[in-house]
Design a protein around this motif. Structure first.
Motif, mmCIF file in Angstrom:
data_model
loop_
_atom_site.group_PDB
_atom_site.id
_atom_site.type_symbol
_atom_site.label_atom_id
_atom_site.label_comp_id
_atom_site.label_asym_id
_atom_site.label_seq_id
_atom_site.Cartn_x
_atom_site.Cartn_y
_atom_site.Cartn_z
ATOM 1 N N ALA A 203 0.881 -1.172 0.000
ATOM 2 C CA ALA A 203 0.000 0.000 0.000
ATOM 3 C C ALA A 203 0.916 1.218 0.000
ATOM 4 N N ALA A 204 0.387 2.338 -0.429
ATOM 5 C CA ALA A 204 1.178 3.564 -0.450
ATOM 6 C C ALA A 204 1.604 3.953 0.966
ATOM 7 N N VAL A 205 2.816 4.486 1.056
ATOM 8 C CA VAL A 205 3.336 5.021 2.314
ATOM 9 C C VAL A 205 3.431 6.542 2.168
ATOM 10 N N PRO A 206 2.765 7.341 3.014
ATOM 11 C CA PRO A 206 2.112 6.945 4.266
ATOM 12 C C PRO A 206 0.595 6.856 4.212
ATOM 13 N N SER A 207 -0.029 7.005 3.042
ATOM 14 C CA SER A 207 -1.484 7.167 2.979
ATOM 15 C C SER A 207 -2.258 5.859 3.073
ATOM 16 N N ARG A 208 -1.648 4.761 2.755
ATOM 17 C CA ARG A 208 -2.256 3.427 2.651
ATOM 18 C C ARG A 208 -3.254 3.332 1.497
ATOM 19 N N ALA A 209 -3.150 4.226 0.541
ATOM 20 C CA ALA A 209 -3.987 4.190 -0.654
ATOM 21 C C ALA A 209 -3.319 3.304 -1.716
ATOM 22 N N GLU A 210 -3.791 3.420 -2.959
ATOM 23 C CA GLU A 210 -3.203 2.662 -4.061
ATOM 24 C C GLU A 210 -1.697 2.913 -4.134
ATOM 25 N N PRO A 211 -0.934 1.906 -4.568
ATOM 26 C CA PRO A 211 0.535 2.003 -4.517
ATOM 27 C C PRO A 211 1.147 2.820 -5.652
ATOM 28 N N ASP A 212 0.465 3.854 -6.102
ATOM 29 C CA ASP A 212 1.005 4.715 -7.158
ATOM 30 C C ASP A 212 1.298 6.125 -6.656
ATOM 31 N N GLU A 213 1.430 6.277 -5.322
ATOM 32 C CA GLU A 213 1.745 7.569 -4.731
ATOM 33 C C GLU A 213 2.624 7.350 -3.512
ATOM 34 N N GLY A 214 3.164 8.437 -2.983
ATOM 35 C CA GLY A 214 3.849 8.366 -1.703
ATOM 36 C C GLY A 214 5.341 8.118 -1.781
ATOM 37 N N GLU A 215 5.891 7.638 -0.667
ATOM 38 C CA GLU A 215 7.332 7.568 -0.455
ATOM 39 C C GLU A 215 7.993 6.332 -1.063
ATOM 40 N N VAL A 216 7.226 5.305 -1.357
ATOM 41 C CA VAL A 216 7.802 4.072 -1.901
ATOM 42 C C VAL A 216 7.535 4.010 -3.406
ATOM 43 N N HIS A 217 8.605 3.869 -4.169
ATOM 44 C CA HIS A 217 8.475 3.717 -5.622
ATOM 45 C C HIS A 217 8.251 2.234 -5.889
ATOM 46 N N TYR A 218 6.996 1.850 -6.108
ATOM 47 C CA TYR A 218 6.680 0.431 -6.145
ATOM 48 C C TYR A 218 7.187 -0.280 -7.391
ATOM 49 N N ALA A 219 7.394 0.438 -8.478
ATOM 50 C CA ALA A 219 8.018 -0.224 -9.631
ATOM 51 C C ALA A 219 9.396 -0.760 -9.229
ATOM 52 N N HIS A 220 10.113 0.023 -8.437
ATOM 53 C CA HIS A 220 11.419 -0.425 -7.940
ATOM 54 C C HIS A 220 11.245 -1.560 -6.931
ATOM 55 N N ALA A 221 10.224 -1.471 -6.089
ATOM 56 C CA ALA A 221 9.983 -2.540 -5.118
ATOM 57 C C ALA A 221 9.728 -3.865 -5.816
ATOM 58 N N PHE A 222 8.954 -3.843 -6.900
ATOM 59 C CA PHE A 222 8.677 -5.087 -7.617
ATOM 60 C C PHE A 222 9.958 -5.632 -8.266
ATOM 61 N N ASP A 223 10.789 -4.737 -8.769
ATOM 62 C CA ASP A 223 12.082 -5.175 -9.312
ATOM 63 C C ASP A 223 12.937 -5.816 -8.217
ATOM 64 N N GLU A 224 12.905 -5.230 -7.026
ATOM 65 C CA GLU A 224 13.678 -5.780 -5.917
ATOM 66 C C GLU A 224 13.174 -7.168 -5.522
ATOM 67 N N LEU A 225 11.876 -7.357 -5.495
ATOM 68 C CA LEU A 225 11.329 -8.679 -5.178
ATOM 69 C C LEU A 225 11.787 -9.701 -6.205
ATOM 70 N N ASP A 226 11.807 -9.318 -7.477
ATOM 71 C CA ASP A 226 12.315 -10.218 -8.509
ATOM 72 C C ASP A 226 13.797 -10.505 -8.294
ATOM 73 N N ARG A 227 14.553 -9.460 -7.958
ATOM 74 C CA ARG A 227 16.002 -9.617 -7.814
ATOM 75 C C ARG A 227 16.377 -10.578 -6.699
ATOM 76 N N ILE A 228 15.654 -10.501 -5.563
ATOM 77 C CA ILE A 228 16.015 -11.382 -4.445
ATOM 78 C C ILE A 228 15.419 -12.781 -4.593
ATOM 79 N N GLY A 229 14.572 -12.966 -5.609
ATOM 80 C CA GLY A 229 14.041 -14.299 -5.870
ATOM 81 C C GLY A 229 12.725 -14.607 -5.186
ATOM 82 N N TYR A 230 11.981 -13.582 -4.788
ATOM 83 C CA TYR A 230 10.679 -13.829 -4.163
ATOM 84 C C TYR A 230 9.685 -14.281 -5.229
#
Length: 258
Positions: A203-230
């Protein structure tokens, strides 16, 4: 790219649970996860998921007596019997419905009871893990802004408890929203605690809304999950800004395929 689950505790809140399952399937989700579905017969949920080819992931243990301040019972000293009864309820419902995980809610614990609460939680988890060897038991810290006094809010606390429990089916629920609000340094923690992670939520940080706003860049987060093998599911546990279907435009913004 990760695979995504619809958390029906928050998505499509304007309709009954079985209709939410229909909505998730129409939106393209391939899995759903629930909060407290116990007022709906487990067999009905299993049938509705099967009709759509949806996988049912996790459910939460009951909160307890909400009017008296309960928000889970796992770490409450003196409430061990209540916890066991409610865990058995979750397990029975989940097994019939076809769930694969149970989020064991620790509860709100007074500061002077934290040490005893930790001992209680470890013992409760050992018993629960033995009762449900085929079920993943998930531990999730809630940030202290949203739920003051909740037993834990950091990943390290949960990792230490998992080590003390010593059961292979007890894992971390890595909710990026809660981790972001509580302590930050999300990507390093994903990598550090990867071996203990049983499920991821977003969820978006800090609003808990859709993950297309806020402090976390979720496109990068998804890349990171792929990178670590999740290769597990990523639960969409956000509170829509408006209508859930309209809010799913975030998938196009982030080039996500459900």
């Amino acid at each position: 790219m990760p695979k995504f689950s619809a958390n029906l505790g928050f998505l499509w809140p304007d309709r009954p649970l079985l209709d939410r399952i229909d909505a998730a399937a129409r939106a393209g989700f391939r899995a759903v996860e629930l909060h407290w579905p116990y007022d709906v017969p487990a067999g009905h949920v299993k049938e509705r998921c099967a009709n759509h080819g949806l996988e049912l992931l996790g459910i939460n243990t009951p909160l307890g007596n909400v009017e008296n301040g309960d928000f889970g019972l796992g770490a409450l000293p003196g409430r061990e019997a209540d916890f066991e009864n409610m865990f058995r309820q979750s397990l029975a419902w989940g097994e019939i419905a076809g769930a694969s995980a149970i989020h064991v809610m620790a509860g709100v614990v007074a500061p002077d009871q934290k040490r005893e609460g930790r001992r209680t939680l470890v013992e409760n988890l050992r018993k629960a893990a033995a009762m449900a060897p085929a079920m993943t038991l998930l531990l999730e810290g809630l940030n202290q802004r949203d739920k003051p006094g909740y037993f834990y809010s950091t990943i390290g606390e949960k990792a230490d408890i998992i080590a003390d429990v010593g059961a292979p089916n007890v894992k971390i629920m890595f909710d990026i929203y809660h981790v972001g609000v509580s302590e930050g340094d999300i990507f390093r923690k994903l990598e550090t605690y990867f071996p203990l992670i049983g499920h991821v939520q977003i969820a978006a940080v800090p609003s808990r809304a859709e993950p297309d706003e806020g402090e976390v860049h979720y496109a990068h987060a998804f890349d990171e999950l792929d990178r670590i093998g999740y290769d597990g599911w990523v639960g969409c546990e956000y509170k829509p800004r408006g209508g859930t279907d309209d809010g799913l435009a975030w998938t196009k913004t982030l080039n996500v395929t459900l």
